[in-house]
Design a protein around this motif. Sequence first.
Motif: not given
Lengths: 839, 766
Positions: A76-84, A101-103, A708-711
């Motif tokens: 979730x954290x990774x996804x959020x950072x990616x979104x933001x 984030x690194x991701x 896109x890859x699936x989350x």
Amino acid sequence: MGRPFPWAASSRSLGGFQPSPGAAGPLGYPQQTGQFGGQMAGPQPGMPGAFPGAPASLAGPPQKKLDPDSIPSITQVIEDDQLKKGGQVFSTNIRGQVPPLVTTDFTVQDQGNASPRFIRCTTYSLPCTADLAKQCQVPLASIIKPFARLPKDETPLYVVNHGETGPIRCNRCKAYMCPYMQFIDGGRRYQCGFCNCVSEVPVFYFQHLDHMGRRVDFYERPELSLGSYEFAATLDYCKNNKPPNPPAYIFMIDVSYNNIKSGLVKLICDELKTLLEKLPREEGAESSAIKVGFVTYNKVLHFYNVKSALAQPQMMVVSDTAEMFVPLLDGFLVNYQDSRAVIYNLLDQIPDMFADTNESETVFAPVIQAGVEAFKAAECSGKLFIFHSSMPTAEAPGKLKNRDDKKLVNTEKEKTLFQPQKGVYEQLSKDCVAQGCCVDLFLFPSQYVDMATMADVPSHTGGSVYKYNNFQVETDGEHFLRDLRKDVQKSIGFDAIMRVRTSTGFRATDFFGAIHMNNTTDIEMAAVDCDKAVTVEFKHDDTLSEETGALMQCALLYTTISGQRRLRIHNLSLHCSSQLSELYMRCETDSLINFFAKSAYRAILNQPLKNVREILVNQTAHMLACYRKNCASPSAASQLILPDAMKVFPVYMNSLMKTAPLVGSTELSTDDRAHQRLSVMAMGVEDTQLLLYPRLIPLHTLDVNSEALPAPVRCSEERLADSGMFLLENGHSMFLWLGQASPPDLIQSIFNLPSLAHLQGHMPALPELDNPLSKKVRSVINGLLDKRPNSMKLQIVRQRDKPEMLFRQFLVEDKGLHGSASYMDFLCYVHREIRQLLT
Amino acid sequence: MATYQEFIQQNEDRDGVRFSWNLWPSSRLEATRLVVPVSCLFTPLKERPDLPPVQYEPVLCSRANCKAVLNPLCQVDFKAKIWACNFCFQRNPFPPSYAGISEVNQPAELMPQFSTIEYIVQRGPPTPLIFLYVVDTCLEEEDLQALKESLQMSLSLLPPNALVGLVTFGRMVQVHELSCEGIAKSYVFRGTKDLSSKQIQEMLGLTKPAAPGQQGRPVAPQDAAASCRFLQPVHRVDMNLTDLLGELQRDPWPVPQGKRPLRSTGVALSVAVGLLEGTFPNTGARVMLFIGGPPTQGPGMVVGDELKTPIRSWHDIQKDNARHLKKATKYYEALANRSAVNGHSIDIYACALDQTGLLEMKCLSNLTGGHIVMGDSFNTSLFKQTFQRVFSKDYNGDFRMAFGGVLEVKTSRELKVCGAIGPCVSLHSKGSSVSENEMGIGGTSQWKVCSLNPSTTLGIFFEVVNQHNAPVPQGGRGAIQFVTQYQHSNTQRRIRVTTIARNWADAQSQIQHIESSFDQEAAAVLMARLGVFRAESEEGPDVLRWLDRQLIRLCQKFGQFNKDDPASFKLSESLSLYPQFMFHLRRSPFLQVFNNSPDESSYYRHHFVRQDLTQSLIMIQPILYSYSFYGPPEPVLLDSSSILPDRILLMDTFFQLVIYHGETIAQWRKAGYQEMAEYENFKQLLQAPLDDAQEILQTRFPMPRYIDTEHGGSQARFLLSKVNPSQTHNNLYAWGQETGAPILTDDVSLQVFMDHLKKLAVSSSA
């Protein structure tokens, strides 16, 4: 922002975490403090593995099952950072700015501070005083990856040439010219940002200042406006004041019985023919300047003369392993382009020459020694690629004996399993570093080889160690070749020496990595490639000022692949604050865990595992408790409150404690544990993040038509679906997990098999089938393989098959195979510890 | 009766033996009074085309400590089929195969003309000859190329079944594997590390470790060929080896300014010796070392690699200032002895302008019977032809070389063996015939001569046993038997037996007889050998003093004179030349180190102690021929008076061949008269010495240095330093007269020498 967050109240699922749901009052463990508190202080005897006590005792009282979705999730954290922040430009113009984030995919624009690809910090706001630092126990460290790969859309580093006098440096602290130098006196002098010393500006460098006090040529000079750049070094920076020769790569192939029988030697020889065309070269250069040389060995060493003038290569046997030397100079290290015909001839002949060998004994230290001597004779630096099969038992320096003793596991003496055997290899490391000889070791063992000792030299010379247990060409060949190709082609610098300078008030005190330290400040690396990172820990020696902040300059002197001497400079400015909340706000979990992993892995050399695990848990609890005490708004003791930037820290920490080196289990191979321990030491933030929290991708949800890859989903068994197909990878292993109820058409389109039951044996790669799904899956896999520094062997596991056990150990949120705690249990345990600390 | 001259000649031709005395004094005391010891020069393998070897085993005396071979001097009872040993008087029955023996049917070894006889015997399987080339690669490109060509050429000269091996060295030592196809493979050794023979063999993979201990896999059967991967039959590898030699590179290690190349000669030799030791002990083998400079590193190092420290000179040695000398000599001596034990000989071909360390290394060849050849460059005909001549063949098409020789000397009981001087080592065989009194390599009656050729000559010294009060009875004969076992170059084992006898004479009553039996040539060479042998261990002046004393004593003993009247002094014909030989010997490079480097001295001495009498004499007193319009070429005195303007001189010193054109001749030649048709005779005169020189060049080993010079030419010094300085700047009275050329020297002339000798000989106080 750590603040308590009422259960299921808000859509903002950031922030605190309250483990007990509902208002039914205290439930489960939070209320049990009285019951457990007293016992929790120390480790409980009789608890297998993991951290002391917790999980088993937790299982005791009946508790309502917590919703796993309610605890902080990394995905979730990774996804959020990616979104933001994904896809955005990150400008480095602000001091102490926390990078994405690194991701996350982002672009960096260097505006005076080094890109986070080069340097990441555990926190971007340093506490002003040593007391504060001590109080919060958050480690202050940077992870420096000086050669980090840059994406295509980011500019490579500029090379600055200050002419014959060499780069301009502060007179006192020798810091290099950088954006933190303050020009004064109309531009005639400058004040060093690190030591405040005022120096004269050399005449040729003089420039007028504008109304802001900035030099007029500010934007024309990378060293004034950028965080990262390079200086051309002068002869003063070269060994013996002589310009260095281009580096050399020596391929050293163990041709003893095992390697011949497995077909490895032939595989390597065939591959080298094409691989050598792709040696790294300077941008714009027609061919690589790197020289190549070849050695084969078993009990004795065979050197080859592959001078281009020869019709046939010549072999020179050196049996004097006690005092190694290189038998030839001219013709040993050659330019591949020139000697291609002779080298081809050689590579064709090597497998045949030793085809009927029955020599099974090998030497090892003399092989490295030979490489060092060769570089010494050729006056160059370089890298050895050693392809080795077995423990070196032949009578020679560095002869090893089997000291694998499972009885030592979980005892005070377990550390000896990780300690290299003293003597020969220690000296060898020093010799290697002094000569700029990096050692990459490819090991193909069928049994114990004393990894701790054999990998000692590589792990001090900026080298990598690859290990292929029970190597078979059919199943592991491609995997190995991918590693080899990546390794050979890596961008790399040689004969490097790095120094981290800091502004007054703090300094670098401890260093982790594939490095060698001769004194307390100079980080020596025989070579440093794009995947090697050095973690540097800082300590206060004075108070830091909020106003000026904290500066660091990492200067790396190295030789390029074409033999130029350069200085690579990375500058970073950090924020300083006397408020701990600032620190917690600007923490970076991924960097923190990198630091903890390295320091824990080093600690196990000297302490029993039990203590190390205890320290890790205690420090985790301490950091979080300190936050709770100093930064969070008051709330019920039963609430677990985590700082926003650290909320997934416990997952990583738990995962770290489940890694093989930190788990005392006799089922794990000593060599594998040593191997992982050493490889982590040189890892950067990205790698440790992925290692400790693997990607688990539900491939069955793959949209064939989308890029896109699936989350990724959380690494827990609960997330698997019986009818699903999941891909799991952590940078070292890759699994394709197939649920029991996988639809036959899925199996058909991926494997061309009627059902899952028909899937048999090892499959090194997926079959190439002409259907969209197969293509897509393969491209996903290949994309990942390309992206990671190491190759991964694809393992296909069916649900409830025996090999699934291997797969399961990577589901880090679950209970471990060796009795370690699940994420949930760990969290509860940490919570209890925090409460203990707070009372 | 034939003259002694004829007798001596006949004996030399038949048996290869020249004795200093051909009548032997009957007691020890008398023998010592003769000054020159009873001794002989013996050429074990003297070429005897007229002597076909017999194909059976020699018949030996049955006495265990005698074992003399049946010979013409034995008394034979044809009826009883018994023979009496003439050394121990043991009566031996003939073996069954001699059943048919009778007075008219005698085996060859009983016939007087077969005092020298050769047996071919069967001893185990024949072993091929072995040639191991040890090649220095620190050479100039041109030199290396020439050497490579010579080596390639030599392959065609070797017998096809001979084994060859190749070791190259520079900074490292490489042993080349010859059997492998494809990749050329070599084993490399560090040039600075002294390795034991066992270590070398282990590193070459010649020994299998005691317990292979590999489980689960069959151990490959030991490959017989593997043991000699480095030594392969020529016919199998000549292509391979030719290529290998062709690709041989100069030592690739950079040589910094002001340094010598690092040359690991010591280790290279040790590896070569170790290799042969491990693979073919007790087999005939030649290690052929080619060097272009001194060893500069590792064991056996002669000089450091700093060019600023020059290689040792005689001056340094005399002042004990040669820091590597003792260590290196000791090292090479140890190697030489190991090699000799196994019957392997070591040749040294040293071609360089400066010294190469022959002084230290000479023992390698001296003790093992190897050759030493010294030249300026491998790219000279001197080297090329000399090297080719190593492989020269005799009338049967066999190599003129033999291996693993063991020479045993048996004497009748009145005589004992004192020692031998020549290219041999002692086999420490102490028997009743071995004297306590050592001369040369003594204390034994057997010597090993690892390599022999038809001219190899040993000086052997004897002692008369009988005391003065119990002399050998008159009329008897003393006998000596030389038994030489060796491996012929066609791999046969052979035994050559030479048995000789001489009459005993009472020195009191028969002194004239003894005097006339004196072989002054042999005596001069034998005394010179003793002198040279001494010179190896003693200071030069001491040796000269010793020689002088001997000469004076000899003159006192045999000269006719009135006391204190030098003018009355006279020597008989059989001794007349002896003082002159001594005069020239004193001046020769064998005893004078002035103007010679230590290497040159070692080189000259090396050849002196192995050549036969004729060659040795040339070395002591060079031959001078004169060519002129006044008559046919004639030998002239080796004297400055022979140097005349209208003569061409040809001087043969064995090591040098000097053609010297007199002043007038040189002017004519310069003016080009020889080109003109009307001066055809001048052209012929110029050609005559060249043709004669060519003849000498054809046969001499090693090839002499060929010098063509003229009056006033710098190379004329070779001639001027040899001739008797009868005219010097000190006795200038003949200036302007056509009586030869004055020599600018302070050396005494023969005349002065003789005068002084006479004075001392007749002096009653001496």
